[in-house]
Design an enzyme around this catalytic site. Structure first.
Site, short mmCIF file in Angstrom:
data_model
loop_
_atom_site.label_atom_id
_atom_site.label_comp_id
_atom_site.label_asym_id
_atom_site.label_seq_id
_atom_site.Cartn_x
_atom_site.Cartn_y
_atom_site.Cartn_z
N TYR A 1 -6.87 2.31 8.56
CA TYR A 1 -6.77 1.10 7.71
C TYR A 1 -5.41 0.42 7.79
O TYR A 1 -5.34 -0.81 7.89
CB TYR A 1 -7.08 1.47 6.25
CG TYR A 1 -7.06 0.28 5.33
CD1 TYR A 1 -8.06 -0.68 5.39
CD2 TYR A 1 -6.04 0.12 4.40
CE1 TYR A 1 -8.04 -1.78 4.55
CE2 TYR A 1 -6.01 -0.98 3.55
CZ TYR A 1 -7.01 -1.93 3.63
OH TYR A 1 -6.99 -3.01 2.80
N HIS A 40 0.85 -1.18 0.00
CA HIS A 40 0.00 0.00 0.00
C HIS A 40 0.89 1.23 0.00
O HIS A 40 1.85 1.32 0.77
CB HIS A 40 -0.91 0.01 1.23
CG HIS A 40 -1.97 -1.04 1.20
ND1 HIS A 40 -3.15 -0.89 0.50
CD2 HIS A 40 -2.03 -2.27 1.78
CE1 HIS A 40 -3.89 -1.97 0.65
NE2 HIS A 40 -3.24 -2.83 1.43
N PRO A 59 9.11 -6.51 -66.11
CA PRO A 59 8.78 -5.41 -67.03
C PRO A 59 7.28 -5.21 -67.15
O PRO A 59 6.48 -5.90 -66.51
CB PRO A 59 9.41 -5.87 -68.35
CG PRO A 59 9.49 -7.36 -68.23
CD PRO A 59 9.71 -7.67 -66.79
N ALA A 60 6.89 -4.30 -68.01
CA ALA A 60 5.48 -3.98 -68.19
C ALA A 60 4.74 -5.13 -68.85
O ALA A 60 5.31 -5.94 -69.59
CB ALA A 60 5.34 -2.70 -69.02
N SER A 61 3.44 -5.23 -68.55
CA SER A 61 2.51 -6.20 -69.17
C SER A 61 2.90 -7.63 -68.86
O SER A 61 2.71 -8.52 -69.69
CB SER A 61 2.45 -5.99 -70.69
OG SER A 61 2.04 -4.68 -71.00
N THR A 62 3.42 -7.89 -67.67
CA THR A 62 3.74 -9.26 -67.27
C THR A 62 2.80 -9.78 -66.19
O THR A 62 2.94 -10.93 -65.78
CB THR A 62 5.19 -9.35 -66.77
OG1 THR A 62 5.39 -8.39 -65.73
CG2 THR A 62 6.16 -9.10 -67.91
N LYS A 73 2.29 -8.43 -63.03
CA LYS A 73 2.66 -8.21 -61.63
C LYS A 73 1.64 -7.33 -60.91
O LYS A 73 1.22 -7.64 -59.78
CB LYS A 73 4.06 -7.61 -61.54
CG LYS A 73 4.26 -6.29 -62.29
CD LYS A 73 5.71 -5.86 -62.24
CE LYS A 73 5.88 -4.47 -62.87
NZ LYS A 73 5.45 -4.47 -64.29
#
Length: 781
Positions: free
Chosen positions: A211, A117, A424-427, A429
């Site tokens: 207390y 306490h 690369p592009a258009s694969t 991903k």
């Protein structure tokens, strides 16, 4: 003789009371370990104290032990540690190394918990910060206790059980500095009319007198209060006990405790002489309480929400029920409720708060994978799945990739918390990454344009999508934490920095993310740590323009199949695919023999091992049979009726033809497109290229398999009979030249030195050139 502390007559205000619980529930069973850790050297004294006689019996050993253990037992050491931590807390609050405050600390051995306490008062504490300081206070106390445990290491190493307690304290200290106390640090509170809890100030001297003081002493759970407390200082009505008490750093001896209580009661805290109203004496002319006041006091104080709060609660329930995650979803599904909330003061801000609460709830209850299955509960993996086709075109095993994605999205892949689709592009991903994040829906994006707040949109999200990732020196350090799943703090616009917990990351890029760009230089210093955090899939084959987009249902079907079939943990992934270490570049798939990655002919389904498509039976039944043989175990194509099972007869009779010794005994297989093969093997494997879905299909499969097995046995018996006949023919004696001549149509003349008689069928045969050459120089007869 111990020093008697002066009676405290004034206490600094405001004052609050705390309770600290020792974070080791089994302390009573292993109390001897606490003696060794906190009060090294008192173990033997504690053991001797068990056998001492209680008061009022005279026991010299008991009195000597109590004097020697006055402030050396583990309860006293714990009390000192709590006092030092309280002093440190007040010095932080007052920003002074020597704070002006009053502190009372008392350690007690409760029935369940070992606790202390604390009454503390002084400047720096208030109702606003007293409650919020519990975690900091808890951490300071544990740090002091751990420091005292370390003093034992100067004499000897920890025993295993001692090390267990020490590590428990260290773990609790780490949690405390994170704001978690686990209920082990509490402050006295009160509840207001709205139901909120606030720190309650106390009258410290009255609380201490009424207390804490009227308790009897007990310094060990093995001993009793009548052993540790003398009769002159015994509190008759006290049921609870204490272990040690400190008042402003000075111990309160046991023999002076009752005296201290009497002084406080008589001099410092006198009782009221008159009532607070009208100067009346006590119990004279008390005011009457009317019926209305009694009725008012019995009314329930349950909090009733207002209209705005009800609208917010209804909107939050709608978000949970309909899986609404963004403002557009609210407009499409519950526009009426949205309009009512927009009409309230600050309605737009309230809607953002409700959506933020819903995002926190989703992130705490789901992972990215489980929420994907929650949004798409029933899906089946078909052979025309575009995600399956894309991964096969790029040379990967789609089942292995799906297994890895399940582990990453479920936060079970260790330090590799990121999947990168590079090419690369258009694969495909971006097609693949978009299908994953749009299937999960609760995702955040990384914004390179806002350089000061790149990860502003990543908090409270299930997955992060980093499109066209580019690594810059301004954000490479927080990026390494995020890609590896480490918690870190990120800057948010117009707000304080927030904690970003482990969140899976999906990257689609055609840049080298391992090269860090800064100004006009490119550095590869961070390449190795970045590769350890990323799984990279290289998409190098361009897709036709008619390939189409992968839907969220298709990616969910692939991941759900992998999640049901495999153990989606790091260990399960390594065991399934025979890997010692998960490389940065994901391994390419190895197709089974005759299995194809050409998705044009995919009606026969896919292989559950390599992910490739089973070939068409109409094109080449031989390859279909071989592929089926590898996938069906003991049942072979020859056993299932690919051949007719009939023995072919020789073209000539046994008299006219002698079979060679090495004759092929098996009957020739039926041609690839024969009706028998099409009916038996190809039909069976086209029907059962996947597992039976229910009990009826399982019974039908067993029935057809048993019929094919019987056909195999009958064919084996026919082959054995053919083998026996051929063996008997080989054992017959070979004919001599005379018998061969008779078979060929030559009959001996019976007259000596006469040529044989030739049948008419050979009379027109002219001798060959070789035969003519045999008679050169000889006279023909």
């Amino acid at each position: 003789m111990a020093f008697n502390p002066p009676v405290i007559r004034a206490f600094s205000q405001p004052a609050f009371t705390y309770v600290f619980k020792f974070p080791y529930p089994q302390w009573k069973e292993k109390e001897w370990l606490l003696h060794a850790l906190l009060a090294h050297g008192t173990e033997q004294s504690m053991i001797q104290l068990r056998n001492c006689a209680p008061h009022p019996d005279e026991d010299i050993i008991r009195d000597d032990l109590l004097i020697s253990l006055e402030d050396r037992h583990f309860g006293a050491v714990l009390c000192k540690a709590v006092y030092m931590a309280t002093t440190t807390l007040m010095s932080h609050k007052q920003r002074n190394m020597f704070p002006r405050c009053d502190i009372i600390v008392q350690s007690e051995l409760g029935e369940k918990n070992l606790h202390c306490h604390i009454i503390v008062g002084g400047e720096g504490l208030s109702k606003r910060n007293a409650k919020s300081s519990c975690a900091q206070f808890y951490g300071l106390i544990l740090a002091e206790i751990i420091q005292r445990c370390k003093s034992l290491l100067a004499t000897r190493p920890f025993e295993p059980e001692e090390a267990d307690i020490f590590h428990t304290l260290k773990k609790a200290e780490r949690e405390a500095w994170g704001g978690v106390t686990g209920g082990n640090m509490q402050i006295l509170q009160y509840r207001d009319r709205r139901g909120d809890l606030h720190a309650q100030t106390v009258d410290p001297l009255r609380f201490f007198k009424n207390y804490l003081l009227p308790k009897n002493r007990c310094i060990s759970s093995y001993s009793k209060p009548d052993v540790c407390t003398s009769p002159d200082n015994w509190f008759i009505l006290a049921e609870k006990t204490y272990s040690h008490t400190l008042i402003n750093g000075l111990p309160l001896p046991e023999h002076y405790r009752k005296n201290y209580h009497a002084t406080l009661d008589n001099e410092v805290i006198p009782g009221p002489q008159t009532m607070a109203y009208g100067g009346r004496g006590p119990w004279e002319h008390l005011p009457e309480v009317g019926d209305q006041r009694l009725a008012a006091s019995s009314v329930s104080t349950t909090y009733k929400p207002n209209k705005k709060e009800k609208l917010m609660l209804n909107l939050l329930d709608k978000c949970k029920e309909l899986n609404l995650l963004v403002y557009e979803d609210l407009v499409a599904n519950c526009p009426e409720l949205l309009l009512m909330l927009e009409g309230q003061p600050g309605g737009a801000r309230l809607i953002e708060q409700v959506l933020g609460m819903h995002h926190i709830n989703v992130c705490s209850n789901f992972t990215a994978l489980t929420y994907l299955f929650h949004l798409h509960p029933v899906t089946s993996l078909d052979s025309d799945n575009k995600a399956l086709q894309l991964l096969l075109i790029q040379g990967y095993n789609p089942l292995a990739v799906g297994h890895a994605l399940c582990c990453v999205l479920n936060k079970q892949f260790g330090k590799q918390n990121t999947v990168c689709f590079y090419g690369p592009a258009s694969t495909g991903k971006t097609n693949m990454a978009k299908a994953i994040v749009q299937g999960i829906r609760l995702y955040g994006c990384v914004n390179h344009l806002n350089k000061g707040f790149v990860f502003n949109d990543c908090r409270q999200r299930l997955v992060v999508w980093w499109e066209e990732c580019l690594m810059h020196q301004d954000w490479v350090e927080p990026a390494k934490c995020i890609l590896g799943g480490t918690e870190c703090r990120i800057d948010v616009k117009h707000r304080d920095s927030v904690l970003l917990t482990q969140t899976p990351v999906i990257i689609s890029t055609n840049h080298d993310i391992y090269a860090v760009v800064g100004g006009n230089s490119v550095s590869h210093v961070h390449a190795a740590p970045l590769k350890e955090r990323v799984i990279q899939l290289n998409f190098m084959k361009q897709l036709p323009q008619t390939f189409g987009e992968i839907t969220a249902t298709e990616i969910a079907a692939l991941l759900q199949w992998c999640f049901n079939e495999y153990d989606c943990t790091l260990t399960g992934f390594k065991q399934k695919w025979n890997l010692d270490k998960i490389p940065n570049s994901f391994p390419l798939g190895v197709l089974c023999p005759t299995h194809s990655q050409d998705f044009t002919l995919h009606e026969n389904g896919y292989c559950t091992d390599c992910g490739g498509y089973l070939p068409h039976s109409a094109d080449n039944s031989m390859y279909t049979d071989r592929a089926s043989e590898t996938s069906t175990g003991d049942i072979t194509p020859s056993d299932l009726g690919d051949s007719d099972g009939e023995d072919t007869e020789p073209e000539t009779s046994q008299v006219d033809y002698c079979p060679p010794k090495k004759r092929r005994l098996t009957a020739p297989a039926s041609p690839p497109n024969s009706p028998a093969s099409s009916v038996s093997t190809i039909t069976f494997f086209n029907t059962w290229h996947a597992q039976p879905r229910d009990e009826d299909e399982l019974r039908e499969y067993e029935r057809q398999a048993s019929l094919l097995q019987k056909k195999r046995e009958s064919r084996k018996r026919g082959e054995e009979e053919t083998l026996a006949d051929n063996s008997s023919q080989e054992q017959e004696p070979q004919p001599d030249p005379t018998q061969w001549g008779e078979r060929l149509g030559f009959i001996s003349s019976g007259t000596p030195n006469q040529p044989p008689i030739v049948l008419h069928c050979f009379e027109d045969l002219r001798p060959s050139d070789e035969d003519e050459g045999e008679y050169i120089g000889e006279k023909r007869q």
